[in-house]
Design a protein around this motif. Structure first.
Motif, PDB file in Angstrom:
ATOM      1  N   PRO A   9      19.738  24.680 -88.849  1.00 43.57           N
ATOM      2  CA  PRO A   9      19.391  24.374 -87.461  1.00 43.57           C
ATOM      3  C   PRO A   9      18.513  25.468 -86.867  1.00 43.57           C
ATOM      4  N   PRO A  10      17.618  25.119 -85.970  1.00 48.31           N
ATOM      5  CA  PRO A  10      16.769  26.142 -85.339  1.00 48.31           C
ATOM      6  C   PRO A  10      17.595  27.082 -84.465  1.00 48.31           C
ATOM      7  N   LEU A  11      17.109  28.305 -84.328  1.00 50.37           N
ATOM      8  CA  LEU A  11      17.753  29.286 -83.460  1.00 50.37           C
ATOM      9  C   LEU A  11      17.224  29.136 -82.039  1.00 50.37           C
ATOM     10  N   LYS A  12      18.063  29.468 -81.055  1.00 47.94           N
ATOM     11  CA  LYS A  12      17.675  29.355 -79.659  1.00 47.94           C
ATOM     12  C   LYS A  12      17.116  30.692 -79.156  1.00 47.94           C
ATOM     13  N   LEU A  13      15.974  30.606 -78.497  1.00 43.79           N
ATOM     14  CA  LEU A  13      15.329  31.792 -77.961  1.00 43.79           C
ATOM     15  C   LEU A  13      15.162  31.602 -76.446  1.00 43.79           C
ATOM     16  N   PRO A  14      16.061  32.174 -75.627  1.00 42.46           N
ATOM     17  CA  PRO A  14      15.941  32.038 -74.171  1.00 42.46           C
ATOM     18  C   PRO A  14      14.905  33.002 -73.616  1.00 42.46           C
ATOM     19  N   TYR A  15      14.165  32.557 -72.594  1.00 46.02           N
ATOM     20  CA  TYR A  15      13.086  33.395 -72.069  1.00 46.02           C
ATOM     21  C   TYR A  15      12.800  33.027 -70.613  1.00 46.02           C
ATOM     22  N   ASN A  16      12.637  34.031 -69.784  1.00 46.60           N
ATOM     23  CA  ASN A  16      12.194  33.851 -68.400  1.00 46.60           C
ATOM     24  C   ASN A  16      10.768  34.340 -68.243  1.00 46.60           C
ATOM     25  N   LYS A  17      10.010  33.699 -67.378  1.00 44.74           N
ATOM     26  CA  LYS A  17       8.594  34.018 -67.224  1.00 44.74           C
ATOM     27  C   LYS A  17       8.361  35.460 -66.782  1.00 44.74           C
ATOM     28  N   SER A  18       9.338  36.047 -66.130  1.00 48.34           N
ATOM     29  CA  SER A  18       9.185  37.429 -65.676  1.00 48.34           C
ATOM     30  C   SER A  18       9.539  38.448 -66.759  1.00 48.34           C
ATOM     31  N   ASP A  19      10.032  37.974 -67.926  1.00 55.12           N
ATOM     32  CA  ASP A  19      10.411  38.884 -69.018  1.00 55.12           C
ATOM     33  C   ASP A  19       9.187  39.382 -69.770  1.00 55.12           C
ATOM     34  N   ASP A  20       9.342  40.531 -70.413  1.00 49.12           N
ATOM     35  CA  ASP A  20       8.333  41.013 -71.349  1.00 49.12           C
ATOM     36  C   ASP A  20       8.507  40.254 -72.662  1.00 49.12           C
ATOM     37  N   PRO A  21       7.469  39.556 -73.153  1.00 48.73           N
ATOM     38  CA  PRO A  21       7.619  38.767 -74.387  1.00 48.73           C
ATOM     39  C   PRO A  21       8.102  39.591 -75.568  1.00 48.73           C
TER      40      PRO A  21
END
Length: 871
Positions: A486-498
């Motif tokens: 199964p794919p892994l989940k990568l949570p991200y907010n637009k204000s985060d540093d990629p």
């Protein structure tokens, strides 16, 4: 037959209505007040024209309660005066209201009889920081009028005498925010407190009599049960503990999946709890069982209050109060009977007044009273205005500026804190308007730059957020790393540093550092990063892992640049988004199953001896759960500590899973104290680290990385922090010795593979993280200490060496942040940088890194630091 005179018929408490005709029969309705409750007495079979008079016997009558209440709470009044969030409310038997606020004050409100309004009668200013909670202690000798208690972010409990409202005492004992206070239901003059220091306390006559220790995180709430005298605590570790009066743990109640925020007493055995998991639970302390779980709120529930006849109320982050009740006997019949919407984002607290009315404290600084009693409802005009305020608040919640919801911006309370540098700006929500403020160092005040104008952005569905593991994110990506899985989940907010998000994703899933750039570029290509429009100003967030960490000194960096006059200081480094770092970093991620299997295997094959001992598999499994901070784990005890010490004596070739387990275990406060607070045990651990960090042919990269990570995690609690500071010389020598190329051996001469070992990415990252934690320690509460100036100067020299030697991009970044953190504490040029050649060489090196580095955070951080060194 009923004689009319038995109802004290007189003009003062009885008035007849106009006659009501039913055919040839007239009826008169008399309204009586019996103990303040209106009662209608209806006469029957009267002849037209007859009059009701005292002493007259009627052939038939019927009595009914007059309709004066409804089943619905409506706004009664609003109390204004606080200038920031009202975090706590409490009431007394005479209907007095007490409030606690983030504006650093507590206030006393009394009712204006016979009106429904309340007036502020006193403002109390005993705390130096936010006031978190409030409680009234009933009369007890020698205080016949009782006592008012308040708890604050300054770790103090203030006690006021109600008649004069003088501050009679300040209680110390807690070492962090006092977030909950409750009066004992068993003994006069006794109360309980809960704190972010992971303890609760029982107080009597101004003394702390019992300390309840055992939780692994902040204790948010505490109560005691009548008759049984059991003490109940709820914690951020998701557990509820049941204690004896003497402080012995009786039961651990599990079920909540997030922080337990509030508790309320129902009976000598039963109580309620509420949690950040948006549920309310009904518990039996005697049985140790959850009797019911209730759903309704859509966000964190902060407070639960028990009311009359089994009713209770809850307040939450969704801006509402919910009133719950039973439809029949039993806990399974509990239902939400009413949702009271408020025109604020957060309802922090709720309490029942003696007359059944509800009082609430909210994030908009307003205290509100709601009533079912029609006579106490606000006028129709006020009701209509109130509904308009609710509608307007819902509209504001959806409005955005620069991709950030207006409702998520801080209110004016953020301006109570001084700025960190001249020109610093903050966006502040003031009603529907967002204003920008700038810090003016010369005047020491925030000045308004004007209103921020931005278009109302659309939303993804309703909130524009995706929920993952109980938190909201702008994106939750699916990342395929291996076919057939199964794919892994990568949570991200637009204000985060990629790159920071990518690094955390790699650590969370035990992936190779090789994937860092690939994952970060994936985020950039598939999102629309937005610069953060507000400065968070929080010292509780770790920019490397996004998690809360132990903060040395609990405040801003001592002796920072703002401590000196910029016009006269010969050396001034302005803070940036990257430095100074104020919190310690930890290595939290691990493959616990692999560690467990390897430990069981080694434990089975190692021959029992006086040196190694024998460890039971059951104890080993318990230790794994404790180390993983599992909410279902048993409390750490001496047998678990002894098992760890036994394994730390194993041969070097079998030590790597032990070190990995230990670095997880020391995050547990009990184990951290046991290993690092005792002189004998702490020296034993230092000896183990010396054996590993002194590189030999038997040393492997994983072994070295695990030892360094263990040292990093020592800082999780004050005991390990002190031990690391006490042995600063050893750790600094290790940093130099373990930096690549430090031994002067080139690749051809590296016959024993030492340089290859030191160039390992995980080793370099762990090495730089240790450097960073030491920098935080010596620039925080020790930064302004003359006693530690030599150590800080030496650490600065080592940081320059480490920056020049490590090649892994994440290791470089952490080493540069460590360097920036250290020099940010100086108001005059550090000795090592007074040498123009050293300063120029460091600036040149940072310039090369900023030009050649791929991660944007590394390029930007190096570039910023270079500019400040050459200016």
């Amino acid at each position: 037959m009923l004689c009319h005179r038995n109802w004290e018929h007189n003009k003062s408490n009885c008035a007849p209505s106009a006659p009501i005709r039913r055919g040839n029969v007239f009826r008169y309705v008399f309204v009586y007040c019996v103990q303040n409750f209106p009662i209608e007495l209806i006469t029957a079979d009267q002849n037209p024209g007859s009059r009701c008079r005292p002493g007259y016997l009627y052939r038939s009558i019927r009595i009914r309660m007059a309709t004066s209440t409804t089943n619905t709470y409506k706004i009664s009044c609003q109390l204004t005066g606080h200038t920031a969030d009202v975090r706590g409310v409490a009431v007394t038997g005479d209907g007095t209201i007490f409030s606690a606020s983030r504006d650093k004050t507590s206030r006393v409100w009394r009712k204006n009889e016979p009106n429904v309004e309340f007036s502020e009668v006193q403002t109390l200013k005993g705390h130096t920081n936010f006031v978190s909670c409030v409680c009234f202690l009933k009369s007890s000798p020698p205080f016949k009028s009782g006592l008012l208690l308040t708890g604050g972010n300054d770790s103090l409990i203030c006690i006021y005498e109600p008649e004069s409202w003088t501050l009679v005492n300040k209680l110390t004992g807690h070492t962090n925010t006092v977030c909950s206070l409750s009066a004992s239901l068993n003994e006069e003059g006794v109360f309980l407190s809960a704190s972010w220091d992971a303890t609760a306390r029982l107080w009597q006559n101004g003394d702390s009599k019992v300390t309840f220790s055992g939780h692994q995180a902040a204790v948010w709430c505490v109560i005691d049960l009548p008759v049984s005298k059991l003490v109940i605590t709820g914690s951020a570790d998701k557990n509820i503990y049941v204690w004896s009066r003497s402080g012995d743990l009786q039961k651990r109640l599990t079920g909540h999946t997030d922080c337990v925020r509030g508790l309320a007493v129902l009976s000598p055995s039963d109580f309620l709890s509420c949690s950040n998991d948006a549920t309310v639970r009904w518990w039996s302390a005697a049985k140790g069982e959850c009797l019911g779980t209730y759903y309704g709120h859509s966000n964190f529930i902060y407070c639960v209050a028990a009311g009359p006849s089994g009713e209770f109320a809850t307040s939450a982050e969704d801006g509402s109060v919910r009133v719950w009740g039973t439809t029949s006997e039993g806990t399974s019949s509990v239902e939400c009977q009413q949702v009271i919407q408020l025109p604020s984002q957060t309802v922090w607290s709720v309490a029942y007044l003696p007359n059944g009315d509800l009082v609430t404290g909210s994030s908009d600084g307003v205290i509100r009273v709601f009533s079912r009693e029609i006579s106490r409802h606000a006028s129709d005009v006020i009701q209509e205005v109130y509904q308009q305020e609710i509608a307007a608040s819902h509209s504001v919640k959806e409005e955005e500026i620069g991709g950030v919801k207006i409702s998520e911006l801080p209110g004016r309370e953020v301006l109570l804190q001084d700025g960190s540098r001249d020109g610093q700006t903050k966006l502040v929500r003031e009603g529907k308007v967002v204003n920008c403020y700038q810090w003016v160092a010369s005047t020491g005040s925030w000045e308004s730059l004007g209103e921020v104008i931005g278009g109302s952005g659309g939303s993804q569905d309703t909130s524009g957020k995706t929920l993952y593991e109980g938190k909201e994110y702008d994106y939750v990506f699916n990342v395929d790393v291996e076919d057939g899985k199964p794919p892994l989940k990568l949570p991200y907010n637009k204000s985060d540093d990629p790159w920071m998000a990518a690094q955390k994703f790699i650590e969370d899933n035990n992936l190779s550092q090789y994937f860092l750039d690939q994952v970060a570029n994936f985020i950039v290509q598939n999102s629309n990063p937005t610069p953060t429009v507000m400065e968070q100003g929080s010292s509780f967030m770790d920019p490397f892992t996004g998690e809360n960490r132990y903060i040395p000194g609990g405040g801003a960096v001592a002796g920072g640049p703002h401590a000196g006059d910029p016009k006269t200081a010969s050396f001034l480094v302005q803070p940036t988004a990257y430095y100074p770092q104020k919190t310690y970093i930890q290595f939290d991620q691990a493959n616990t199953n692999a560690i467990r299997e390897k430990l069981h295997d080694f434990n089975h094959h190692i021959s029992p001896s006086p040196e190694y001992g024998s460890i039971q598999n059951e104890v080993l499994d318990e230790l794994m759960k404790i180390s993983a901070l599992d909410s279902a784990a048993p409390l750490a005890s001496d047998k678990h500590v002894e098992a760890l010490k036994c394994m730390l004596r194993w041969p070097l070739d079998k030590l790597h899973p032990v070190l990995d387990l230990t670095r997880l275990a020391v995050r547990n406060k009990t184990i951290n104290q046991a290993l690092f607070d005792s002189p004998q045990d702490s020296e034993f651990v230092i000896g183990v680290l010396q054996k590993v960090l002194d590189v030999s042919p038997a040393t492997t990269a994983p072994l070295l990385a695990f030892a360094l990570r263990l040292t990093v995690n020592m800082f999780a609690h004050v005991y390990g922090e002190k031990l690391a500071i006490d042995h600063w010389s050893f750790f600094l020598s290790s940093l130099l010795a373990l930096s690549p190329d430090s031994i002067g051996i080139n690749d051809v001469e590296d016959t024993n593979g030492v340089q290859s070992l030191l160039r390992s990415g995980p080793v370099q990252v762990a090495l730089s993280t240790l450097l960073l934690n030491l920098s935080v320690a010596f620039s925080g509460k020790l930064g302004s200490s003359v006693e530690f100036s030599q150590q800080r100067e030496k650490l600065l020299e080592v940081s320059i060496e480490v920056v020049s030697r490590v090649k892994d991009s994440e290791a470089q970044f952490r080493a540069i942040v460590a360097f920036g953190t250290l020099i940010s504490t100086y108001v005059s040029t550090p000795t090592c940088l007074r040498n123009e050649e050293t300063r120029s060489s460091m600036a040149k090196m940072l310039g090369v890194i900023s030009e050649e580095a791929k991660p944007p955070k590394l390029k930007e951080c190096a570039s910023q630091l270079k500019k400040q060194l050459v200016c």
